[in-house]
Design an enzyme around this catalytic site. Structure first.
Site, PDB file in Angstrom:
ATOM      1  N   CYS A 133      34.700  20.215  36.151  1.00 54.25           N
ATOM      2  CA  CYS A 133      34.883  19.410  37.366  1.00 54.25           C
ATOM      3  C   CYS A 133      34.551  20.237  38.616  1.00 54.25           C
ATOM      4  O   CYS A 133      33.387  20.557  38.816  1.00 54.25           O
ATOM      5  CB  CYS A 133      36.287  18.832  37.385  1.00 54.25           C
ATOM      6  SG  CYS A 133      36.391  17.361  38.399  1.00 54.25           S
TER       7      CYS A 133
ATOM      8  N   HIS B 134      37.997  16.762  32.422  1.00 58.41           N
ATOM      9  CA  HIS B 134      39.084  17.700  32.133  1.00 58.41           C
ATOM     10  C   HIS B 134      39.530  17.569  30.674  1.00 58.41           C
ATOM     11  O   HIS B 134      40.380  16.726  30.375  1.00 58.41           O
ATOM     12  CB  HIS B 134      40.291  17.396  33.034  1.00 58.41           C
ATOM     13  CG  HIS B 134      40.038  17.644  34.469  1.00 58.41           C
ATOM     14  ND1 HIS B 134      40.342  18.827  35.094  1.00 58.41           N
ATOM     15  CD2 HIS B 134      39.494  16.855  35.414  1.00 58.41           C
ATOM     16  CE1 HIS B 134      40.001  18.761  36.361  1.00 58.41           C
ATOM     17  NE2 HIS B 134      39.483  17.573  36.587  1.00 58.41           N
TER      18      HIS B 134
ATOM     19  N   GLU C  71      41.238  19.857  29.188  1.00 61.42           N
ATOM     20  CA  GLU C  71      42.532  20.558  29.102  1.00 61.42           C
ATOM     21  C   GLU C  71      43.698  19.629  29.401  1.00 61.42           C
ATOM     22  O   GLU C  71      44.841  19.939  29.070  1.00 61.42           O
ATOM     23  CB  GLU C  71      42.525  21.783  30.042  1.00 61.42           C
ATOM     24  CG  GLU C  71      42.746  21.529  31.525  1.00 61.42           C
ATOM     25  CD  GLU C  71      41.551  20.898  32.256  1.00 61.42           C
ATOM     26  OE1 GLU C  71      40.535  20.608  31.612  1.00 61.42           O
ATOM     27  OE2 GLU C  71      41.668  20.701  33.476  1.00 61.42           O
TER      28      GLU C  71
HETATM   29  N1  LIG Z   1      39.146  17.224  39.486  1.00 61.95           N
HETATM   30  C1  LIG Z   1      38.316  17.942  40.222  1.00 61.95           C
HETATM   31  O1  LIG Z   1      38.078  19.127  39.996  1.00 61.95           O
HETATM   32  C2  LIG Z   1      37.756  17.234  41.432  1.00 61.95           C
HETATM   33  C3  LIG Z   1      36.641  17.974  42.116  1.00 61.95           C
HETATM   34  C4  LIG Z   1      36.545  17.562  43.571  1.00 61.95           C
HETATM   35  N2  LIG Z   1      36.074  16.231  43.736  1.00 61.95           N
HETATM   36  C5  LIG Z   1      35.653  18.563  44.307  1.00 61.95           C
HETATM   37  O2  LIG Z   1      34.727  18.205  44.950  1.00 61.95           O
HETATM   38  O3  LIG Z   1      35.896  19.737  44.232  1.00 61.95           O
END
Ligand SMILES: NC(=O)CC[C@H](N)C(=O)O
Length: 200
Positions: free
Chosen positions: A82, A175, A177
């Protein structure tokens, strides 16, 4: 017997503890990384989810950006989830003001591509080409909008690319995890075993 792989978890911000406990569960030794010195002797590293623009600022503030970048470019098996994927990317379509990335994975990402926090969801995705599936949580997740040469697509969600790999670098939008899904972390540990010249 070989020692447990030492897997760093970048611990400046974000979902650190869940990655550390999943790595421990899989027999690795998690190492929380807050300084450049703590990169020494790692077998792999995880860049967790959180807020990529905050992590970017802290990486630069703590003098960690360039050493981390060098380690990844030097072949350290790396998993970005992410916000961690956003950090790895060579391009961000919609960066926060002043936001930079490590530019170690030849993809462009679009942040928050699946909607706001309230649109978070848990889904099952096909993973790789071999009939495997992963249970994935999407939370303000990015999508990969461009893949460079040599970048392999590992998963898609709603038609968008959400998991990629290039060499020993793996980037995923979601995610694992948070869903108890171990396949992606096991994949990272198999890259460590390959680098050590052992069967995965
Ligand atoms: N769950 C996440 O890691 C979201 C990432 C977030 N939208 C960002 O730009 O960093």
């Amino acid at each position: 017997m070989t020692s447990a792989p030492r897997v760093g978890v970048l611990a400046l911000q974000g979902g650190v503890a869940e990655h550390a406990s999943m790595l421990r569960e899989l027999g690795a030794e998690p190492v929380l990384v807050k300084t450049a010195e703590q990169l020494t002797g790692l077998d792999a590293i995880v860049l967790p989810g959180g807020e990529s623009s905050t992590m970017d600022r802290l990486l630069r503030l703590f003098g960690l950006r360039d050493p981390l970048r060098d380690a990844v470019l030097g072949g350290l098996p790396t998993l970005g989830t992410c916000a961690g994927l956003i950090l790895l990317a060579s391009g961000i379509e919609d960066p926060a003001p002043g936001q930079q990335s490590l530019e170690v994975l030849d993809v462009t990402v679009a942040r928050n591509a699946f909607g706001p926090q309230t649109a978070s969801e848990e889904v099952t995705l096909a993973w790789g080409g071999g009939g495997d599936v992963v249970r994935a949580a999407f939370i303000r997740a990015p999508a990969v909008t461009r893949t460079g040469e040599g970048v392999e697509v590992l998963a898609r969600h709603r038609g968008e690319v959400v998991a990629v790999a290039s060499g020993a670098v793996v980037g995923i939008s979601f995610h694992p995890e948070l869903t108890g899904e171990t396949a992606v972390h096991r994949h990272l540990l198999s890259l460590v075993a390959a680098r050590r010249g052992l069967p995965a």
